[in-house]
Enzyme design. Structure first.
Site, PDB file in Angstrom:
ATOM      1  N   LYS A   1      -6.839  -7.550  -8.575  1.00  0.00           N
ATOM      2  CA  LYS A   1      -6.292  -7.345 -10.023  1.00  0.00           C
ATOM      3  C   LYS A   1      -4.758  -7.808 -10.298  1.00  0.00           C
ATOM      4  O   LYS A   1      -3.912  -7.878  -9.025  1.00  0.00           O
ATOM      5  CB  LYS A   1      -6.652  -5.922 -10.638  1.00  0.00           C
ATOM      6  CG  LYS A   1      -5.466  -5.078 -10.114  1.00  0.00           C
ATOM      7  CD  LYS A   1      -4.344  -4.841 -11.051  1.00  0.00           C
ATOM      8  CE  LYS A   1      -3.311  -3.962 -10.586  1.00  0.00           C
ATOM      9  NZ  LYS A   1      -2.539  -3.845  -9.372  1.00  0.00           N
TER      10      LYS A   1
ATOM     11  N   SER B   1     -10.536  -9.345   4.130  1.00  0.00           N
ATOM     12  CA  SER B   1     -10.089  -9.382   2.560  1.00  0.00           C
ATOM     13  C   SER B   1      -9.058 -10.890   2.564  1.00  0.00           C
ATOM     14  O   SER B   1      -8.364 -11.098   3.497  1.00  0.00           O
ATOM     15  CB  SER B   1      -9.056  -8.076   2.491  1.00  0.00           C
ATOM     16  OG  SER B   1      -8.474  -8.199   1.014  1.00  0.00           O
TER      17      SER B   1
ATOM     18  N   SER C   1       0.694  -5.153  -1.957  1.00  0.00           N
ATOM     19  CA  SER C   1       1.680  -6.143  -2.668  1.00  0.00           C
ATOM     20  C   SER C   1       1.360  -6.181  -4.177  1.00  0.00           C
ATOM     21  O   SER C   1       1.896  -6.754  -4.960  1.00  0.00           O
ATOM     22  CB  SER C   1       0.949  -7.867  -2.435  1.00  0.00           C
ATOM     23  OG  SER C   1      -0.233  -7.739  -2.466  1.00  0.00           O
ATOM     24  N   GLY C   2       0.524  -4.857  -4.725  1.00  0.00           N
ATOM     25  CA  GLY C   2       0.381  -4.790  -6.194  1.00  0.00           C
ATOM     26  C   GLY C   2      -0.870  -5.625  -6.461  1.00  0.00           C
ATOM     27  O   GLY C   2      -1.011  -5.786  -7.793  1.00  0.00           O
ATOM     28  N   LEU C   3      -1.745  -5.912  -5.742  1.00  0.00           N
ATOM     29  CA  LEU C   3      -2.951  -6.944  -6.127  1.00  0.00           C
ATOM     30  C   LEU C   3      -4.279  -6.012  -5.953  1.00  0.00           C
ATOM     31  O   LEU C   3      -5.301  -6.645  -6.144  1.00  0.00           O
ATOM     32  CB  LEU C   3      -3.178  -8.029  -5.243  1.00  0.00           C
ATOM     33  CG  LEU C   3      -2.107  -9.331  -5.505  1.00  0.00           C
ATOM     34  CD1 LEU C   3      -2.324 -10.676  -4.665  1.00  0.00           C
ATOM     35  CD2 LEU C   3      -1.777  -9.642  -7.154  1.00  0.00           C
ATOM     36  N   GLY C   4      -4.085  -4.671  -5.959  1.00  0.00           N
ATOM     37  CA  GLY C   4      -5.112  -4.031  -6.168  1.00  0.00           C
ATOM     38  C   GLY C   4      -6.274  -3.882  -4.762  1.00  0.00           C
ATOM     39  O   GLY C   4      -7.303  -3.793  -4.969  1.00  0.00           O
ATOM     40  N   SER C   5      -5.283  -4.269  -3.589  1.00  0.00           N
ATOM     41  CA  SER C   5      -6.392  -4.151  -2.451  1.00  0.00           C
ATOM     42  C   SER C   5      -7.149  -2.823  -2.026  1.00  0.00           C
ATOM     43  O   SER C   5      -8.323  -3.058  -1.525  1.00  0.00           O
ATOM     44  CB  SER C   5      -5.517  -4.571  -1.012  1.00  0.00           C
ATOM     45  OG  SER C   5      -4.504  -3.651  -0.835  1.00  0.00           O
TER      46      SER C   5
ATOM     47  N   GLU D   1      -9.769   5.896  -4.172  1.00  0.00           N
ATOM     48  CA  GLU D   1      -8.483   5.725  -4.834  1.00  0.00           C
ATOM     49  C   GLU D   1      -7.733   6.941  -4.679  1.00  0.00           C
ATOM     50  O   GLU D   1      -6.495   7.118  -4.496  1.00  0.00           O
ATOM     51  CB  GLU D   1      -8.517   5.129  -6.231  1.00  0.00           C
ATOM     52  CG  GLU D   1      -8.823   3.430  -5.957  1.00  0.00           C
ATOM     53  CD  GLU D   1      -7.508   2.744  -5.664  1.00  0.00           C
ATOM     54  OE1 GLU D   1      -6.963   2.359  -6.608  1.00  0.00           O
ATOM     55  OE2 GLU D   1      -7.258   2.689  -4.566  1.00  0.00           O
TER      56      GLU D   1
ATOM     57  N   ASP E   1      -6.937   0.039 -11.469  1.00  0.00           N
ATOM     58  CA  ASP E   1      -7.417  -0.980 -10.443  1.00  0.00           C
ATOM     59  C   ASP E   1      -8.756  -1.069 -10.226  1.00  0.00           C
ATOM     60  O   ASP E   1      -9.407  -1.942 -10.131  1.00  0.00           O
ATOM     61  CB  ASP E   1      -6.394  -0.554  -9.222  1.00  0.00           C
ATOM     62  CG  ASP E   1      -5.043  -0.957  -9.279  1.00  0.00           C
ATOM     63  OD1 ASP E   1      -4.541  -1.241 -10.571  1.00  0.00           O
ATOM     64  OD2 ASP E   1      -4.312  -1.181  -8.216  1.00  0.00           O
TER      65      ASP E   1
END
Length: 416
Positions: free
Chosen positions: A39, A165, A171-175, A222, A233
């Site tokens: 995301k 993945s 990195s803030g991309l919702g991994s 989460e 996320d």
């Protein structure tokens, strides 16, 4: 692949005095694969903590999880977790997991439940035994989430779970959310709680009511990883497309505008909690000015939502809508700078993309992390390549991604 075939005969009503019967074959395959998207925050990060609206969207970069049960011939009684990208494998004898957790009150798979303190202690001990390398100790919470989700939904069964993945970690991309969502998807696929069309070819989406259950389980994962996540996320990763959120309320949006972004990972680590606290402290020191900033961000998010959801073929062309979005992104970035969450690496990306008249903004916490750059539909691929090469020469990592696509999907069968 081990295949169990169950024959169910349904008697149909007679038609034209001829009695017919239909044989339906339900195939239960011992391997299922899921993919869940990452995301981005299109607008409103940080300001959302102070009551502003924010907009998040899925991206077509995925985390893949494969769940494979052994055949009786395999004589395998272990639970394995393989993190292919990191060249790591964790393995537990089922007897050991059962001894650690069977005395605890594990939840029913139909009722997503938070991991208790007692269960967390037992899981932490199971993870600690794996001797995760010190440089990768941050993975411990993700492995713990895996054990909780697996045992809660599937119980004590041997299996192999494989994770790959396309999303960079941290990195803030919702991994982490994509991992939790994809895990919940494959685990629920082997339960009686979802209805899967085993004859379907290709990727398959769950029904909305099934996604609701899946999302709740992913949120529990989460919570183990992040403590007190917002739920944004995992919701974006589950449902896909776009979400508008404010003060804890999430509204799913349907995008009518195809958007493509260049995502630049600065590879600069950041402390999200410290950045959030810094914005709050600035708001305490300058309440009037910062209220104007937060209100401006709220307006930007609402206007962005309206543009994205506007019908195709209305008064504005795609190019005109893209130009408006570029202006909103630039304004949002200026406001984020005034909050004190930019970074020299982010500014380098902004300067580079501005040379090619492209609009960029940070996404997520800031202080490093990732930067978004809108790639207009009419922009030539040659320009994109030039920009990416220049950014990569600075040591950054670049991806191009479609915005607002499908959420979690599953694939039933041997290979996809």
């Amino acid at each position: 692949i081990y295949i169990l075939v169950v024959i169910v005969v349904h008697h149909l009503k007679p038609k034209k005095s001829k009695q017919k019967s239909e044989v339906k074959v339900k195939i239960s395959i011992m391997e299922v694969k899921a993919r869940a998207p990452g995301k981005i925050i299109l607008s409103g990060e940080h300001a959302v903590v102070h009551g502003s609206t924010a907009v998040a969207a899925s991206i077509n970069l995925y985390t893949y999880v494969t769940l494979r049960f052994p055949t009786p011939a395999d004589n395998d009684d272990t639970l394995k977790l393989q993190l292919k990208d990191l060249h790591l494998e964790f393995s537990w004898p089922i007897g050991k997991i059962k001894a650690a957790l069977s005395q605890l009150d594990l939840p029913n798979s139909s009722t997503p439940t938070s991991c208790s303190i007692e269960a967390m202690k037992s899981i932490a001990a199971l993870v600690e035994e794996q001797n995760i390398p010190e440089a990768k100790i941050f993975l411990a919470s993700g492995v713990s989430a895996f054990l909780w989700l697996y045992t809660s939904i599937q119980g004590f069964k041997p299996a192999t779970v494989i994770v790959t993945s396309e999303l960079p970690l941290g990195s803030g991309l919702g991994s982490s959310a994509a991992l939790s969502v994809a895990l919940a998807a494959v685990l629920l696929a082997f339960s009686d709680l979802v209805n899967i069309d085993f004859n379907h070819q290709g990727w398959l989406m769950y029904a909305d009511e099934e996604l609701e259950l899946l999302n709740k389980w992913a949120f529990e994962g989460e919570k183990i990883i992040h403590g007190r996540p917002s739920g944004i996320d995992n919701t974006v990763s589950t449902y896909g497309n776009m979400i508008q959120f404010r003060s804890g309320n999430l509204i799913r949006m349907k995008s009518n505008l195809p958007l493509k972004m260049l995502i630049t990972n600065t590879k600069v680590g950041r402390n999200t909690k410290a950045l959030v606290a810094g914005v709050s402290e600035r708001a305490l020191r300058h309440p009037d000015a910062m209220n104007f900033v937060f209100n401006a961000v709220d307006s930007i998010s609402k206007e962005l939502s309206a543009i994205i959801q506007s019908p195709i073929g209305d008064d504005l062309s795609v190019t005109q809508k893209e130009e408006k979005i570029e202006e909103l992104m630039e304004m949002n970035q200026g406001l984020l700078q005034s909050m004190g969450v930019s970074h020299s690496s982010i500014e380098t990306v902004l300067r580079t993309t501005l040379k090619y008249k492209l609009a960029s903004k940070l996404t997520g916490a800031g202080g490093g992390g990732c930067v978004l750059t809108l790639l207009p539909n009419l922009l030539s691929g040659k320009v994109v390549d030039i920009v990416m090469n220049e950014l990569e020469s600075c040591g950054f990592q670049c991806f191009t991604a479609g915005i607002g696509g499908n959420g979690v999907e599953i694939y039933v069968g041997g290979s996809s």
